[in-house]
Design a protein around this motif. Structure first.
Motif, PDB file in Angstrom:
ATOM      1  N   ASP A   1       0.802  -1.315   0.019  1.00 19.56           N
ATOM      2  CA  ASP A   1      -0.184   0.102  -0.139  1.00 19.56           C
ATOM      3  C   ASP A   1       0.919   1.443   0.094  1.00 19.56           C
ATOM      4  OD1 ASP A   1      -2.177   1.688   0.269  1.00 19.56           O
ATOM      5  OD2 ASP A   1      -2.645   1.314   2.273  1.00 19.56           O
ATOM      6  N   GLU A   2       0.677   2.278  -0.612  1.00 20.69           N
ATOM      7  CA  GLU A   2       1.283   3.437  -0.686  1.00 20.69           C
ATOM      8  C   GLU A   2       2.550   3.166  -1.406  1.00 20.69           C
ATOM      9  OE1 GLU A   2       0.331   6.378  -0.232  1.00 20.69           O
ATOM     10  OE2 GLU A   2      -1.587   6.230   1.339  1.00 20.69           O
TER      11      GLU A   2
ATOM     12  N   GLN B   1       5.763   5.353  -2.624  1.00 25.56           N
ATOM     13  CA  GLN B   1       6.782   5.741  -1.427  1.00 25.56           C
ATOM     14  C   GLN B   1       7.812   4.490  -1.309  1.00 25.56           C
ATOM     15  OE1 GLN B   1       6.681   8.990  -0.437  1.00 25.56           O
ATOM     16  NE2 GLN B   1       4.839   8.748  -1.906  1.00 25.56           N
TER      17      GLN B   1
ATOM     18  N   GLY C   1      -1.107   1.988  -5.288  1.00 25.46           N
ATOM     19  CA  GLY C   1      -0.682   3.456  -5.179  1.00 25.46           C
ATOM     20  C   GLY C   1      -1.129   4.384  -5.976  1.00 25.46           C
TER      21      GLY C   1
ATOM     22  N   GLN D   1       1.652  11.096  -6.773  1.00 25.36           N
ATOM     23  CA  GLN D   1       2.259  11.469  -5.601  1.00 25.36           C
ATOM     24  C   GLN D   1       3.643  11.693  -5.730  1.00 25.36           C
ATOM     25  OE1 GLN D   1       1.055   8.789  -2.506  1.00 25.36           O
ATOM     26  NE2 GLN D   1      -0.968   9.501  -2.176  1.00 25.36           N
TER      27      GLN D   1
ATOM     28  N   GLN E   1       0.975  13.379   8.177  1.00 26.32           N
ATOM     29  CA  GLN E   1       0.388  12.199   7.617  1.00 26.32           C
ATOM     30  C   GLN E   1      -0.903  11.803   8.393  1.00 26.32           C
ATOM     31  OE1 GLN E   1       2.859   8.847   6.864  1.00 26.32           O
ATOM     32  NE2 GLN E   1       1.731   7.995   5.283  1.00 26.32           N
TER      33      GLN E   1
END
Length: 228
Positions: free
Chosen positions: A17-18, A21, A41, A45, A214
């Motif tokens: 997830d995400e 990054q 993701g 971003q 965050q």
């Protein structure tokens, strides 16, 4: 990152997830131990960068060195080159549709399905406060004192209008966060209740630089933006 281990032979499935990054080289050891990977993701971003991991203080960073920090390809970038992709289009997290409207238009090609808020409230959504006389002190303080003053007065206005609501202030650098904090302390001498509201350990208030924010849950957020 969620994994389910099957005996000693590796993992059944690995979910990132995400994923925007995660640097690819950091996740390869996990990937080679599994049978299936799901990568989640948003490629809109910011990619992984060395900016927040160098340990440099802001005093050591000048305008040119900002550009020298290295950006890396994420595991999301790598996987999107050969893996099947599926876009999740429903956006339901914003209480006011205007919070996502700009991103939906300029980043997602208006493909997101958003939901109009049933009640139009001028105190909700996004609004812009222009400070025409704000000036970034590039040579000395490396902050913007005038804009810090305006943000401090906005914090006072919020406290006076909505004393029961929480408030978050996000600056684009630690130096600017410090400048805003100084201005709030100055106002706090005249308005002691504001000083109490804005204490560091207050559950109703935070003042942070962007890299330290965050998943905050707060009633109102003031984002302080200035040009370097």
């Amino acid at each position: 990152m969620i994994v389910k281990r099957l005996g000693l032979g590796g993992f059944d499935v690995l979910i990132f997830d995400e994923a925007s990054q995660f640097r690819t080289e950091d996740v390869v050891p996990s990937i080679i131990r599994l049978n299936q990977v799901i990568v989640i993701g948003d490629n809109k971003q910011l990619p992984p960068t060395s900016f927040f991991s160098t340990g440099d203080s802001e005093e050591d960073i000048d305008d040119e060195s900002y550009e020298s920090y290295e950006s890396y390809e994420s595991v999301l970038d790598e996987c999107s080159k050969f893996m099947f992709g599926h876009m999740l289009k429903w956006h339901y997290r914003s209480r006011d549709e205007r919070l996502i409207a700009f991103s939906n238009c300029h980043f997602y090609g208006n493909e997101l399905v958003t939901f109009p808020n049933p009640v139009q409230n001028p105190d909700l959504g996004v609004w812009f406060k222009h400070v025409p006389d704000g000036l970034y002190d590039r040579g000395k303080r490396t902050d913007n004192q005038r804009e810090a003053e305006v943000v401090a007065h906005l914090a006072l206005e919020h406290f006076q209008r909505f004393p029961k609501q929480s408030l978050g202030i996000i600056a684009f650098s630690e130096k600017q966060a410090d400048a805003i904090r100084e201005q709030i302390e100055i106002l706090g001498k005249e308005y002691p209740n504001l000083e109490t509201f804005c204490k560091n350990n207050s559950p109703q208030f935070f003042l942070k630089a962007l890299e330290n924010v965050q998943r905050v849950n707060i009633h109102s957020v003031r984002i302080k933006i200035y040009t370097l």
